[in-house]
Design a protein around this motif. Sequence first.
Motif, mmCIF file in Angstrom:
data_model
loop_
_atom_site.group_PDB
_atom_site.id
_atom_site.type_symbol
_atom_site.label_atom_id
_atom_site.label_comp_id
_atom_site.label_asym_id
_atom_site.label_seq_id
_atom_site.Cartn_x
_atom_site.Cartn_y
_atom_site.Cartn_z
ATOM 1 N N LYS A 45 0.734 -1.229 -0.142
ATOM 2 C CA LYS A 45 0.096 -0.152 0.134
ATOM 3 C C LYS A 45 0.857 1.292 -0.233
ATOM 4 O O LYS A 45 0.636 2.211 -0.848
ATOM 5 C CB LYS A 45 -0.859 0.051 1.053
ATOM 6 N N THR A 46 1.780 1.486 1.049
ATOM 7 C CA THR A 46 2.483 2.476 1.098
ATOM 8 C C THR A 46 3.539 2.684 -0.214
ATOM 9 O O THR A 46 3.535 3.934 -0.750
ATOM 10 C CB THR A 46 3.626 2.441 2.339
ATOM 11 N N THR A 47 4.065 1.657 -0.686
ATOM 12 C CA THR A 47 4.748 1.761 -2.102
ATOM 13 C C THR A 47 4.031 2.351 -2.931
ATOM 14 O O THR A 47 4.448 3.193 -3.697
ATOM 15 C CB THR A 47 5.254 0.309 -2.361
ATOM 16 N N LEU A 160 -3.472 9.850 1.971
ATOM 17 C CA LEU A 160 -3.294 9.805 3.433
ATOM 18 C C LEU A 160 -2.835 8.462 3.614
ATOM 19 O O LEU A 160 -3.482 7.267 3.402
ATOM 20 C CB LEU A 160 -4.492 10.241 4.160
ATOM 21 N N ASP A 161 -1.753 8.385 4.507
ATOM 22 C CA ASP A 161 -1.266 6.921 4.760
ATOM 23 C C ASP A 161 -1.442 6.544 6.149
ATOM 24 O O ASP A 161 -0.769 7.139 7.070
ATOM 25 C CB ASP A 161 0.420 6.895 4.449
ATOM 26 N N GLU A 162 -2.365 5.596 6.367
ATOM 27 C CA GLU A 162 -2.610 5.369 7.660
ATOM 28 C C GLU A 162 -2.847 6.541 8.756
ATOM 29 O O GLU A 162 -1.961 6.397 9.800
ATOM 30 C CB GLU A 162 -1.773 4.422 8.176
ATOM 31 N N PRO A 163 -3.526 7.689 8.348
ATOM 32 C CA PRO A 163 -3.223 8.914 9.039
ATOM 33 C C PRO A 163 -4.084 8.681 10.545
ATOM 34 O O PRO A 163 -3.295 9.644 11.321
ATOM 35 C CB PRO A 163 -4.121 10.010 8.308
HETATM 36 MG MG MG Z 1 2.349 1.194 4.936
#
Ligand code: MG
Length: 358
Positions: A45-47, A160-163
């Motif tokens: 996901k983050t990538t 938004l990454d796991e905000p």
């Molecule tokens: Mg991640």
Amino acid sequence: PAIELDGVVKEYTAHGEVVRAVKGVSLSIAQGEFFSMLGPSGCGKTTTMRMIAGFEEPSRGTVRLHGQDVTDVPPNRRDVNMVFQSYALFPHMNVWENVAFGLRRKRVPEEEIKRRVGEMLEIVDLAGREKRRPRQMSGGQQQRVALARALVNNPRALLLDEPLGALDLKLRQAMQMELKRIQREVGITFVYVTHDQNEALTMSDRIAVMNDGLVEQLAGPREIYERPATTFVAGFIGTSNLLSGTAAEVSGGTAVLRVGDGQRVLVPVDGGTREGGTVEVTVRPEKIRITHDEPGSDVSAVRGVVSEVVYLGTYNSYAVNLASGAEFTVFEQNARDSSITAERGQTVWLSWQPQHSY
Ligand code: MG
Ligand code: ADP
């Protein structure tokens, strides 16, 4: 579309070994959409998000923002902004200065800064707290400062990454509502990364469920919940009961699984299923009725012994051991009289409509 990924792959080389973090993702996110990427830790996901933002360059494939190929464009020249779990606020600056920082650097006229920061603090519900420092604020308030700081630049999309990952459950739920409201109010595209299925189901217009570097299903929350495309999605989202058996009869798009005396499971199947073939069925706990009497022949019906009953206020949860060895979970809505249908140790029937299994 606001964001398009086309065959995007990301490989890292670590200690001489190639790690394929993202294995070929293609998707299209509409302007103004609340789009989530949901999946377990390490699924990429983050990538994927960092490739949209421009912090990572894809090994293969293209990234387009608002119709323009940006695969080689650096992050500061993409019309997107990113919010992280660690808010990354400047500790020595107050709320106002934190939010105004980006505009000051871009030499936006002071009058306009005043207006835009003021507006933004209004939207995130922090008006009146301009003079506070980050450490004088709660986690939820700090996250709203981070949000205001990202939105004040008027990006066309916010990533938004796991905000909300650092917040406790209650605050997280409150912030989910807030985020949804803010997104509606500013009307820009939100791409939201989370490993929390409830969060994704609550907020999103559409969800891409990811597993091991690939998108397993891309659909609206309801469809993902009611019609999971793969066993992985069914297992990852909500609680599911899984049963497998041999198709005894196949006719008119329905297979009948014989699972023991008087018991049968009716499953909608596609053309590929033949008599004698193995069929896997999934059914959600809240779709199952628990009864003492044998149900009619038009529904799926299996027998089992109740091994656990848990009273959960608005509903009861049963664990039922089937003769086949499978353990089923059944949720029963608590009616006005709060009566519990079955006790531990009793043999019961479980039944559900054919269209509720898949
Ligand atoms: Mg991640
Ligand atoms: P998620 O955000 O879904 O938890 P990530 O995108 O962070 O997943 O990571 C996906 C996979 O890629 C993981 O196996 C992770 O270890 C690996 N990975 C991520 N970044 C790097 C990197 N810079 N170098 C090597 N491997 C990485």
